[in-house]
Design an enzyme around this catalytic site. Structure first.
Site, PDB file in Angstrom:
ATOM      1  N   TYR A 190     -34.312   3.414  27.501  1.00 57.76           N
ATOM      2  CA  TYR A 190     -33.670   4.297  26.581  1.00 57.76           C
ATOM      3  C   TYR A 190     -32.745   3.672  25.474  1.00 57.76           C
ATOM      4  CZ  TYR A 190     -30.040   7.611  25.329  1.00 57.76           C
ATOM      5  OH  TYR A 190     -29.030   8.298  24.352  1.00 57.76           O
TER       6      TYR A 190
HETATM    7  N1  LIG Z   1     -25.190  14.905  25.280  1.00 55.46           N
HETATM    8  C1  LIG Z   1     -24.263  13.722  25.096  1.00 55.46           C
HETATM    9  O1  LIG Z   1     -23.056  13.420  25.631  1.00 55.46           O
HETATM   10  C2  LIG Z   1     -24.941  12.669  24.078  1.00 55.46           C
HETATM   11  C3  LIG Z   1     -25.905  12.863  23.425  1.00 55.46           C
HETATM   12  N2  LIG Z   1     -26.478  11.670  22.598  1.00 55.46           N
HETATM   13  C4  LIG Z   1     -27.559  12.003  21.932  1.00 55.46           C
HETATM   14  O2  LIG Z   1     -27.325  13.189  21.072  1.00 55.46           O
HETATM   15  C5  LIG Z   1     -28.649  13.723  20.726  1.00 55.46           C
HETATM   16  C6  LIG Z   1     -28.470  15.366  21.169  1.00 55.46           C
HETATM   17  O3  LIG Z   1     -28.102  15.042  22.676  1.00 55.46           O
HETATM   18  P1  LIG Z   1     -28.518  16.291  23.656  1.00 55.46           P
HETATM   19  O4  LIG Z   1     -28.093  17.742  23.071  1.00 55.46           O
HETATM   20  O5  LIG Z   1     -27.765  16.181  25.076  1.00 55.46           O
HETATM   21  O6  LIG Z   1     -29.910  16.276  23.783  1.00 55.46           O
HETATM   22  P2  LIG Z   1     -30.839  17.057  25.006  1.00 55.46           P
HETATM   23  O7  LIG Z   1     -31.013  15.955  26.078  1.00 55.46           O
HETATM   24  O8  LIG Z   1     -30.429  18.249  24.992  1.00 55.46           O
HETATM   25  O9  LIG Z   1     -32.447  16.801  23.993  1.00 55.46           O
HETATM   26  C7  LIG Z   1     -32.402  17.306  22.920  1.00 55.46           C
HETATM   27  C8  LIG Z   1     -34.003  17.974  22.683  1.00 55.46           C
HETATM   28  O10 LIG Z   1     -34.645  16.895  22.610  1.00 55.46           O
HETATM   29  C9  LIG Z   1     -35.806  17.752  23.117  1.00 55.46           C
HETATM   30  N3  LIG Z   1     -37.025  16.639  23.552  1.00 55.46           N
HETATM   31  C10 LIG Z   1     -37.059  15.718  24.334  1.00 55.46           C
HETATM   32  N4  LIG Z   1     -38.077  15.223  24.653  1.00 55.46           N
HETATM   33  C11 LIG Z   1     -39.065  15.807  23.640  1.00 55.46           C
HETATM   34  C12 LIG Z   1     -40.319  15.471  23.277  1.00 55.46           C
HETATM   35  N5  LIG Z   1     -41.254  14.615  23.940  1.00 55.46           N
HETATM   36  N6  LIG Z   1     -41.006  16.303  22.183  1.00 55.46           N
HETATM   37  C13 LIG Z   1     -40.181  17.143  21.773  1.00 55.46           C
HETATM   38  N7  LIG Z   1     -38.816  17.558  21.933  1.00 55.46           N
HETATM   39  C14 LIG Z   1     -38.222  16.636  22.869  1.00 55.46           C
HETATM   40  C15 LIG Z   1     -35.626  18.568  24.284  1.00 55.46           C
HETATM   41  O11 LIG Z   1     -36.473  19.500  24.087  1.00 55.46           O
HETATM   42  P3  LIG Z   1     -36.581  20.480  25.656  1.00 55.46           P
HETATM   43  O12 LIG Z   1     -35.393  21.479  25.330  1.00 55.46           O
HETATM   44  O13 LIG Z   1     -37.969  21.411  25.595  1.00 55.46           O
HETATM   45  O14 LIG Z   1     -36.458  19.680  26.778  1.00 55.46           O
HETATM   46  C16 LIG Z   1     -34.289  19.036  23.817  1.00 55.46           C
HETATM   47  O15 LIG Z   1     -34.251  20.144  23.331  1.00 55.46           O
HETATM   48  C17 LIG Z   1     -29.628  12.995  21.542  1.00 55.46           C
HETATM   49  O16 LIG Z   1     -30.416  12.082  20.555  1.00 55.46           O
HETATM   50  C18 LIG Z   1     -28.856  12.489  22.522  1.00 55.46           C
HETATM   51  O17 LIG Z   1     -29.575  11.120  22.809  1.00 55.46           O
HETATM   52  C19 LIG Z   1     -25.908  10.530  22.946  1.00 55.46           C
HETATM   53  C20 LIG Z   1     -24.859  10.388  23.815  1.00 55.46           C
HETATM   54  C21 LIG Z   1     -24.404  11.422  24.447  1.00 55.46           C
HETATM   55  N1  LIG Z   2     -30.942  12.942  25.183  1.00 56.92           N
HETATM   56  C1  LIG Z   2     -29.838  12.900  25.728  1.00 56.92           C
HETATM   57  N2  LIG Z   2     -29.149  11.716  25.702  1.00 56.92           N
HETATM   58  C2  LIG Z   2     -27.980  11.222  26.255  1.00 56.92           C
HETATM   59  C3  LIG Z   2     -27.311  12.347  27.130  1.00 56.92           C
HETATM   60  C4  LIG Z   2     -28.068  13.544  27.148  1.00 56.92           C
HETATM   61  O1  LIG Z   2     -27.411  14.715  27.801  1.00 56.92           O
HETATM   62  N3  LIG Z   2     -29.332  13.711  26.789  1.00 56.92           N
HETATM   63  N4  LIG Z   2     -25.988  12.310  27.789  1.00 56.92           N
HETATM   64  C5  LIG Z   2     -25.667  11.074  27.571  1.00 56.92           C
HETATM   65  C6  LIG Z   2     -24.244  10.917  28.458  1.00 56.92           C
HETATM   66  O2  LIG Z   2     -23.473  11.864  28.055  1.00 56.92           O
HETATM   67  C7  LIG Z   2     -23.747   9.616  28.132  1.00 56.92           C
HETATM   68  O3  LIG Z   2     -23.382   9.400  26.922  1.00 56.92           O
HETATM   69  C8  LIG Z   2     -22.480   9.439  29.181  1.00 56.92           C
HETATM   70  O4  LIG Z   2     -22.433   9.402  30.428  1.00 56.92           O
HETATM   71  C9  LIG Z   2     -26.208   9.863  27.086  1.00 56.92           C
HETATM   72  N5  LIG Z   2     -27.419  10.344  26.349  1.00 56.92           N
END
Ligand SMILES: NC(=O)C1=CN([C@@H]2O[C@H](COP(=O)(O)OP(=O)(O)OC[C@H]3O[C@@H](n4cnc5c(N)ncnc54)[C@H](OP(=O)(O)O)[C@@H]3O)[C@@H](O)[C@H]2O)C=CC1
Ligand SMILES: Nc1nc2c(c(=O)[nH]1)N=C([C@H](O)[C@@H](O)CO)CN2
Length: 235
Positions: A147
């Site tokens: 990742y």
């Molecule tokens: N949430 C957090 O605290 C953090 C988030 N981030 C980054 O911020 C962004 C948003 O985070 P977050 O909202 O938590 O993201 P999510 O984990 O909720 O994923 C976002 C979306 O990506 C879609 N997805 C995953 N795999 C595929 C695929 N193969 N094809 C099409 N769609 C796909 C999922 O679809 P489905 O709903 O169908 O599963 C989901 O709705 C991400 O890039 C994440 O890495 C970084 C650090 C921390």
């Molecule tokens: N696709 C996602 N990426 C990440 C997520 C998530 O929920 N979906 N969450 C994290 C964590 O919040 C991390 O930043 C702290 O433990 C990282 N990336």
């Protein structure tokens, strides 16, 4: 003429919050979604164009690009948000995990950027590409190795595209650490995670919305990564 903003993976959480905010601000919005969450119907009711896309192979990525191009002649911005936070502990097939991580976090943004640059060129004034990366681009992650490597690839693409497409198209990354927990996160994990940053909070999606607004409205930020991480690097 104002063109739509594309957000990938906007059926839930941060992507959904971004799509909802940008619609409320008066932007046209196109989203990709994999699962038809009820929120996708709500976005469609608010006028968003919602394109189903499971980015599971090259063909499906190109099918999405073709459908996207059938909906618009231009783009104001692309926000690459779709992501899978998968880890080695949950997978025995490391080759598949590595391919899946690289595909969703690097190949999908790369192919959409490569095939949609001409749409961004149509924007009035500046256009933007925003890559959602992760704090672990700086540090690596012993529990999410593939990742983290794939997010580092996406971070590197930000720099290459910024140099390639300036000044018309600005390209930046947003590198969050904890923004919002997942429903399955238990209290022990939550408390441990909150101690990792100086601010010690779960900030919520508004932090990413504010960062996106800063980048969309800037005339002088490109090739950079905005760290939205509560001072985690100083703990
Ligand atoms: N949430 C957090 O605290 C953090 C988030 N981030 C980054 O911020 C962004 C948003 O985070 P977050 O909202 O938590 O993201 P999510 O984990 O909720 O994923 C976002 C979306 O990506 C879609 N997805 C995953 N795999 C595929 C695929 N193969 N094809 C099409 N769609 C796909 C999922 O679809 P489905 O709903 O169908 O599963 C989901 O709705 C991400 O890039 C994440 O890495 C970084 C650090 C921390
Ligand atoms: N696709 C996602 N990426 C990440 C997520 C998530 O929920 N979906 N969450 C994290 C964590 O919040 C991390 O930043 C702290 O433990 C990282 N990336």
């Amino acid at each position: 003429m104002s063109f739509p903003i594309l957000i990938t993976g906007a059926g839930q959480r941060i992507g959904l919050a971004l799509a909802t905010h940008l619609l409320a601000q008066g932007h046209d919005v196109i989203i990709s979604y994999r699962t038809r969450h009820p929120a996708v119907d709500e976005l469609a009711a608010q006028g968003a164009t919602c394109i189903a896309a499971d980015f599971s192979d090259d063909h499906s990525i190109m099918q999405f690009i073709d459908e996207l191009r059938s909906h618009t002649q231009g783009l104001r911005a692309i926000i690459h948000n779709a992501s899978s936070w998968d880890c080695e502990a949950n997978n025995s097939d490391y080759a598949q995990l590595f391919d899946d991580m690289m595909r969703i976090h690097a190949k999908v943004p790369y192919l959409i950027n490569q095939h949609c640059a001409d749409l961004l060129e149509q924007a009035e004034g500046y256009a933007d590409v925003i890559h959602l990366t992760d704090y672990v681009v700086e540090t690596g992650s012993p529990k999410h190795l593939a990742y983290a490597a794939s997010k580092a690839a996406l971070d590197n693409l930000s720099k290459s595209y910024a140099a390639k497409w300036a000044p018309k198209i600005k390209v930046n990354a947003i590198a969050p650490s904890l923004i919002i927990f997942n429903d399955h996160d238990d209290e022990q994990y939550k408390q441990k995670t909150l101690t990792k940053s100086l601010m010690g909070i779960e900030p919520g999606c508004q932090e990413i919305i504010a960062a996106v607004e800063l980048l969309l409205n800037s005339h002088y930020i490109t090739g950079r990564s905005l760290a939205i991480d509560g001072g985690r690097h100083l703990k």
